[in-house]
Motif scaffolding. Structure first.
Motif, short mmCIF file in Angstrom:
data_model
loop_
_atom_site.label_atom_id
_atom_site.label_comp_id
_atom_site.label_asym_id
_atom_site.label_seq_id
_atom_site.Cartn_x
_atom_site.Cartn_y
_atom_site.Cartn_z
N LEU A 1 0.85 -1.18 0.00
CA LEU A 1 0.00 0.00 0.00
C LEU A 1 0.89 1.23 0.00
CD1 LEU A 1 -2.32 -0.99 3.00
CD2 LEU A 1 -2.48 -1.75 0.63
N GLU A 2 0.45 2.23 -0.72
CA GLU A 2 1.17 3.50 -0.76
C GLU A 2 0.23 4.59 -0.31
OE1 GLU A 2 2.27 5.68 -4.61
OE2 GLU A 2 4.08 4.54 -4.10
N ARG A 3 0.75 5.47 0.53
CA ARG A 3 -0.06 6.58 1.04
C ARG A 3 -0.38 7.52 -0.12
NH1 ARG A 3 -0.95 8.35 6.22
NH2 ARG A 3 0.66 7.00 7.07
N GLN A 4 -1.65 7.90 -0.23
CA GLN A 4 -2.12 8.86 -1.22
C GLN A 4 -2.62 10.07 -0.47
OE1 GLN A 4 -2.28 7.80 -4.78
NE2 GLN A 4 -0.94 6.29 -3.84
N GLY A 5 -1.86 11.14 -0.47
CA GLY A 5 -2.23 12.29 0.35
C GLY A 5 -1.88 11.99 1.79
N LEU A 6 -2.61 12.57 2.70
CA LEU A 6 -2.30 12.39 4.11
C LEU A 6 -2.96 11.14 4.71
CD1 LEU A 6 -0.55 13.87 6.08
CD2 LEU A 6 -2.50 15.25 6.75
N PHE A 7 -4.20 10.87 4.33
CA PHE A 7 -4.92 9.76 4.95
C PHE A 7 -5.30 8.65 3.98
CE2 PHE A 7 -6.12 13.56 7.48
CZ PHE A 7 -5.48 13.20 8.65
#
Length: 167
Positions: free
Chosen positions: A149-155
């Protein structure tokens, strides 16, 4: 220090704590959404949660690299083995397409093929952080098979890579 300042500092501290807690918990919430989408077979929701083109390309590259390593050793002993590679390489796309599907995701880490594992197997998935921007999902029966999983934005989070032990 006045009462109003203490209350303001307490509210600020509480707000920052809630923000940090949600930041930390966001991949776990994403995992629950991903499990629900697989269990329900909700392809539209899976499209939002999984970057299917990126996952497919990464898995194809992983499988082809493994094939090239094995064929390189074989070609050194048998020059006709290169023809076998051409045949096998043509089967990579359908294999990857089957693995990168709701049924393939449900089979992750179970040792079963796509469509063979019950969708309820996703309830056993676990999550681990790799770093602030990356986490991975795995099944306890096979912790080397992972969805990254990769963070997209902050949340926000999105599945961007599938890793399988190709041995």
């Amino acid at each position: 220090m006045g009462r109003a300042v203490k209350v303001a500092l307490a509210v600020l501290a509480l707000g920052l704590s809630a923000f940090a807690l949600y930041l930390w918990a966001s991949p776990y919430l994403f995992l629950r959404a991903l499990q629900g989408a697989v269990l329900e077979g909700d392809r539209a929701r899976l499209e939002r949660l999984v970057d299917f083109p990126r996952v497919r390309e990464g898995l194809k590259a992983q499988v082809q690299a493994r094939l090239l390593r094995e064929m390189g050793q074989e070609v050194a002993q048998n020059p006709l083995a290169g023809f076998a590679y051409l045949f096998v390489a043509g089967m990579v796309d359908p294999l990857v397409d089957a693995l990168v599907s709701p049924e393939g995701l449900a089979a992750l880490g179970t040792g079963m093929g796509p469509g063979e594992a019950p969708k309820e197997a996703v309830k056993g998935w676990r999550l681990a952080y790799q770093d602030f921007r990356t986490a991975y999902v795995y099944h306890p029966e096979d912790p080397r098979s992972r969805l990254y999983l990769e963070r997209q934005g902050l949340f926000g989070w999105k599945v961007v890579r599938m890793e399988l032990p190709l041995e």
